[in-house]
Design an enzyme around this catalytic site. Structure first.
Site, short mmCIF file in Angstrom:
data_model
loop_
_atom_site.label_atom_id
_atom_site.label_comp_id
_atom_site.label_asym_id
_atom_site.label_seq_id
_atom_site.Cartn_x
_atom_site.Cartn_y
_atom_site.Cartn_z
N ASP A 38 12.48 21.79 22.45
CA ASP A 38 12.40 22.81 21.41
C ASP A 38 12.88 22.28 20.05
O ASP A 38 13.31 23.05 19.19
CB ASP A 38 13.20 24.06 21.81
CG ASP A 38 14.64 23.74 22.11
OD1 ASP A 38 14.99 22.54 22.10
OD2 ASP A 38 15.42 24.67 22.35
N HIS A 251 4.92 -5.56 7.26
CA HIS A 251 5.55 -4.23 7.38
C HIS A 251 6.67 -4.26 8.42
O HIS A 251 6.75 -3.39 9.30
CB HIS A 251 4.49 -3.17 7.71
CG HIS A 251 3.59 -2.86 6.55
ND1 HIS A 251 2.40 -2.19 6.68
CD2 HIS A 251 3.71 -3.13 5.22
CE1 HIS A 251 1.83 -2.06 5.48
NE2 HIS A 251 2.60 -2.64 4.59
N ASP A 268 11.75 -4.16 0.74
CA ASP A 268 10.62 -3.38 0.22
C ASP A 268 10.91 -1.95 0.62
O ASP A 268 10.84 -1.59 1.80
CB ASP A 268 9.32 -3.90 0.86
CG ASP A 268 8.08 -3.15 0.37
OD1 ASP A 268 8.21 -2.08 -0.24
OD2 ASP A 268 6.97 -3.66 0.64
N ASP A 279 7.77 2.55 -4.82
CA ASP A 279 7.47 1.45 -3.88
C ASP A 279 7.86 0.14 -4.57
O ASP A 279 7.11 -0.37 -5.42
CB ASP A 279 5.97 1.48 -3.54
CG ASP A 279 5.57 0.39 -2.56
OD1 ASP A 279 6.45 -0.28 -2.01
OD2 ASP A 279 4.35 0.22 -2.36
N HIS A 358 -2.54 -10.26 1.70
CA HIS A 358 -2.73 -8.84 1.36
C HIS A 358 -3.19 -8.71 -0.08
O HIS A 358 -3.17 -9.67 -0.86
CB HIS A 358 -1.44 -8.04 1.62
CG HIS A 358 -0.24 -8.50 0.85
ND1 HIS A 358 -0.03 -8.19 -0.47
CD2 HIS A 358 0.84 -9.24 1.23
CE1 HIS A 358 1.12 -8.70 -0.87
NE2 HIS A 358 1.66 -9.36 0.14
N HIS A 362 -2.07 -1.24 -4.88
CA HIS A 362 -2.59 0.01 -4.30
C HIS A 362 -2.12 1.15 -5.18
O HIS A 362 -1.10 1.05 -5.86
CB HIS A 362 -2.13 0.19 -2.84
CG HIS A 362 -0.65 0.15 -2.65
ND1 HIS A 362 0.17 1.21 -2.93
CD2 HIS A 362 0.17 -0.83 -2.21
CE1 HIS A 362 1.43 0.89 -2.66
NE2 HIS A 362 1.46 -0.35 -2.24
N HIS A 369 0.71 4.74 -0.31
CA HIS A 369 -0.65 4.22 -0.47
C HIS A 369 -1.49 5.43 -0.84
O HIS A 369 -2.10 6.06 0.01
CB HIS A 369 -1.15 3.56 0.82
CG HIS A 369 -0.34 2.36 1.21
ND1 HIS A 369 -0.35 1.80 2.46
CD2 HIS A 369 0.52 1.58 0.49
CE1 HIS A 369 0.46 0.75 2.50
NE2 HIS A 369 1.01 0.60 1.32
N GLU A 392 2.08 -6.41 -6.56
CA GLU A 392 3.00 -6.95 -5.56
C GLU A 392 2.51 -8.25 -4.92
O GLU A 392 2.25 -8.31 -3.72
CB GLU A 392 3.25 -5.91 -4.47
CG GLU A 392 2.01 -5.25 -3.88
CD GLU A 392 2.37 -4.26 -2.76
OE1 GLU A 392 3.09 -4.68 -1.84
OE2 GLU A 392 1.95 -3.10 -2.83
N TYR A 396 3.94 -16.23 1.84
CA TYR A 396 4.57 -16.13 3.17
C TYR A 396 4.33 -17.43 3.93
O TYR A 396 3.18 -17.84 4.12
CB TYR A 396 3.96 -14.94 3.93
CG TYR A 396 4.00 -13.67 3.09
CD1 TYR A 396 5.13 -12.86 3.06
CD2 TYR A 396 2.92 -13.32 2.28
CE1 TYR A 396 5.19 -11.72 2.27
CE2 TYR A 396 2.96 -12.19 1.47
CZ TYR A 396 4.08 -11.41 1.46
OH TYR A 396 4.13 -10.29 0.66
N ARG A 416 8.13 -11.60 -1.85
CA ARG A 416 7.24 -10.63 -2.52
C ARG A 416 8.05 -9.97 -3.62
O ARG A 416 9.26 -9.75 -3.47
CB ARG A 416 6.74 -9.58 -1.51
CG ARG A 416 5.86 -8.52 -2.13
CD ARG A 416 5.04 -7.72 -1.10
NE ARG A 416 5.83 -6.88 -0.20
CZ ARG A 416 6.08 -7.14 1.06
NH1 ARG A 416 5.59 -8.24 1.62
NH2 ARG A 416 6.81 -6.32 1.79
N GLU A 418 7.54 -6.61 -6.22
CA GLU A 418 6.65 -5.45 -6.39
C GLU A 418 7.22 -4.47 -7.40
O GLU A 418 8.38 -4.07 -7.30
CB GLU A 418 6.50 -4.75 -5.03
CG GLU A 418 5.72 -3.45 -5.10
CD GLU A 418 5.44 -2.85 -3.72
OE1 GLU A 418 6.28 -3.05 -2.80
OE2 GLU A 418 4.41 -2.19 -3.56
#
Ligand code: GLY
Ligand code: MN
Ligand code: MN
Length: 437
Positions: A38, A251, A268, A279, A358, A362, A369, A392, A396, A416, A418
Site C-alpha cells: 500500500d 550513465h 554529472d 544538467d 555520444h 540535447h 532530455h 557536453e 572516454y 566530460r 557539460e
C-alpha cells in the site's frame, strides 16, 4: 509552488490551436505507481500534462475541445476527506475549476461515461494511442462504431490507397506539444536558471570537501543533500558520480566505489526545481599529480566545449555545434597518438566514436532530455532565441576498449564537461558558466 502563471498555462493551451482547428484533444497525466503493497513511488507529473495544466495530482486526464474555440475540461480525483486524512489534500472538482481554470471538471471515475459523449461530436481525435488503457478502449470503440457506419456491416468499401477511410482520424498530438516546448518563455528561462543555481551550490560544496578518502556514494549524498536543502525535491535524473574507469560508463549510477586510486571524478548531476531540469557535468581532479597525457585529454575536452559553445547562435543547428566539438576532439585524438589516419578518415569512418560515442547536445527543459524534435520533415531544427540545450563533449578511454594506447596511460579515464546553453538574439548565454571547474 511554480512560477508559471495561470495566464501562461492558458496561453500554452491556446497555442495548440496552431495545430488543431477542429477536434478533441485528450491527454492523460501520470498515474500513481505502487511500490509495494500500500505504498506508492514518489509522484512526479507527466511533463506534457504539466506543461499544459500545471496540475500536480495523479490519475487525471485533460480534454480540450477545439470547435475551434476552446473548451477545457479536467477529469480528476474528487476531494475526499479520508484521502485528506491519510495522504493529503486534493484540489478536487472545485479546485480544478477555480484554481486550474477548467471550464468544467469531472470525477475521473466518470471518464468512461463522459468521454465517449464528448468524442462523439468529432471526427478528429488527437490522442496518443497506448498512453492510457481506458482511453484506448473508448477511442477504439468509437472508431470501430464510426467505421461500421461508413462501410455498413457488409459494406461497399471505397479503397483509396494511402487515404483513410473517410471516418474518424486518430492523430498523435505529442509532437505538437514537443514543438511548443522547444522555445522557452522568460519564466521558464528563470526557472532553469534557478535549477542551475541549486546545482551550482551542490557542485561548489563538493569542490570544498572532495578528497580521495571519500567514496562515490559519500559524494552523491553530500551533493544531493545540498540539492534537497535548496528546494529541489527531485533530481532531474539519477546522479552520475564516477571515479576513474567508471566514468567510461556514460550513465553510471552504481556510485558505490572508493575514490582512493582515481585521478578524476566525473560528476554529472542536476537538480530539478519547480519541474525544470538542470544538467551539469564537471570532471574534478582528485590529485595534483595527474599524468600529463590524461591532463592533455582533459584540456582537449575543455577546448572542444569552448569551441562548440562559441558557435551557438540563431540559425545554427545542433549538428553544426556537434561538428565544432569534433573539430577539436579529432585533432586532439591524433595529438594523443591514438590514430595515424587522416582527420577526414577519422570523421567519415566514425573512428572517433571509440572514444566519443555520444552526441554533443540535447534539449533541456521540463525533462533533462527534453522531448522537442531535432528535425522536422527531415530538416534540422535551426536554433532560435529561447531554445536551451546542453553542450557536453567528452573523451572516454575505457579498460574494456581495444584501442591502441600503446603505454596504456590513458586507460581508465573518462572526461566530460557539460553546460546548459540558452540561445539569445545575437549568440548565446552559458547559463552554468560560473559553476566550478
Ligand atoms: N545526464 C545525462 C546527460 O547528460 O545526458
Ligand atoms: Mn548530464
Ligand atoms: Mn546532458
Amino acid at each position: 509552488m511554480n512560477n508559471i502563471s495561470t495566464d501562461e498555462f492558458i496561453t500554452r493551451r491556446e497555442n495548440l490551436s496552431n495545430y488543431i482547428n477542429d477536434g478533441i484533444f485528450i491527454l492523460p497525466g501520470n498515474t500513481s505507481f505502487v511500490r509495494n503493497h500500500d505504498v506508492n513511488f514518489d509522484f512526479r507529473q507527466n511533463s506534457d500534462f504539466w506543461y499544459l495544466t500545471g496540475f500536480n495530482e495523479p490519475n487525471s486526464v485533460m480534454v480540450i475541445l477545439f470547435k475551434p474555440e476552446i473548451e477545457y475540461y479536467l477529469f480528476v480525483e474528487p476531494y475526499d476527506v479520508h484521502h485528506h486524512i491519510w495522504e493529503g489534500y486534493r484540489a478536487g472538482i472545485e479546485g480544478a475549476k477555480n484554481d486550474f481554470k477548467a471550464d468544467n471538471a469531472f470525477p475521473i471515475s466518470e471518464l468512461e461515461k463522459i468521454l465517449p459523449e464528448m468524442i462523439s461530436e468529432f471526427n478528429n481525435i488527437y490522442y496518443r494511442v497506448g498512453s492510457d488503457k481506458r482511453i484506448d478502449s473508448i477511442v477504439s470503440s468509437f472508431y470501430s462504431t464510426q467505421l461500421r457506419q461508413v462501410t455498413g456491416k457488409r459494406g461497399n468499401y471505397n479503397i483509396n490507397k494511402n487515404q483513410n477511410n473517410g471516418s474518424v482520424s486518430i492523430i498523435d498530438p505529442v509532437p505538437f506539444i514537443s514543438e511548443l516546448r522547444m522555445i522557452k518563455s522568460e519564466n521558464e528561462i528563470k526557472l532553469i536558471d534557478d535549477a542551475i543555481d541549486v546545482t551550482k551550490k551542490g557542485f561548489e560544496h563538493i569542490n570544498t570537501i572532495l578528497n580521495q578518502n571519500m567514496t562515490e556514494y559519500d559524494v552523491q549524498v553530500e551533493l544531493e543533500y545540498i540539492f534537497r536543502k535548496n528546494g529541489s525535491r527531485f533530481n532531474a535524473y539519477p546522479s552520475i558520480v564516477a571515479g576513474g574507469d567508471n566514468a567510461c560508463v556514460l550513465h553510471y549510477i552504481d556510485n558505490n566505489r572508493s575514490l582512493s586510486d582515481a585521478d578524476f571524478l566525473l560528476i554529472d548531476a542536476g537538480a530539478e526545481l519547480d519541474y525544470y531540469a538542470s544538467d551539469i557535468t564537471r570532471t574534478f581532479r582528485l590529485n595534483s599529480n595527474i599524468d600529463s597525457l590524461r591532463m592533455e585529454a582533459y584540456n582537449i575536452v575543455k577546448e572542444a566545449q569552448k569551441n562548440a559553445i562559441s558557435a551557438v547562435k540563431p540559425g545554427q543547428t545542433l549538428k553544426d555545434i556537434h561538428m565544432k566539438a569534433l573539430d577539436v576532439l579529432i585533432p586532439g585524438l591524433k595529438s594523443l597518438k591514438l590514430f595515424d589516419h587522416s582527420i577526414d578518415e577519422i570523421l567519415s569512418d566514425n573512428l572517433y566514436t571509440e572514444f566519443y560515442m555520444h552526441g554533443t547536445s540535447h534539449w533541456l527543459g521540463l525533462d533533462v532530455h527534453d522531448s522537442s524534435p531535432y528535425s522536422i520533415n527531415k530538416s534540422e531544427i535551426e536554433l532560435k532565441p529561447g531554445m536551451i540545450f546542453t553542450v557536453e563533449p567528452g573523451l572516454y578511454f575505457s579498460a574494456r576498449s581495444q584501442y591502441s594506447d600503446f603505454n596504456k596511460s590513458l586507460t581508465g579515464t573518462g572526461i566530460r564537461i557539460e553546460d546548459d546553453i540558452l540561445v539569445t538574439e545575437n549568440g548565446n548565454r552559458n547559463m552554468s558558466e560560473d559553476i566550478v571547474y
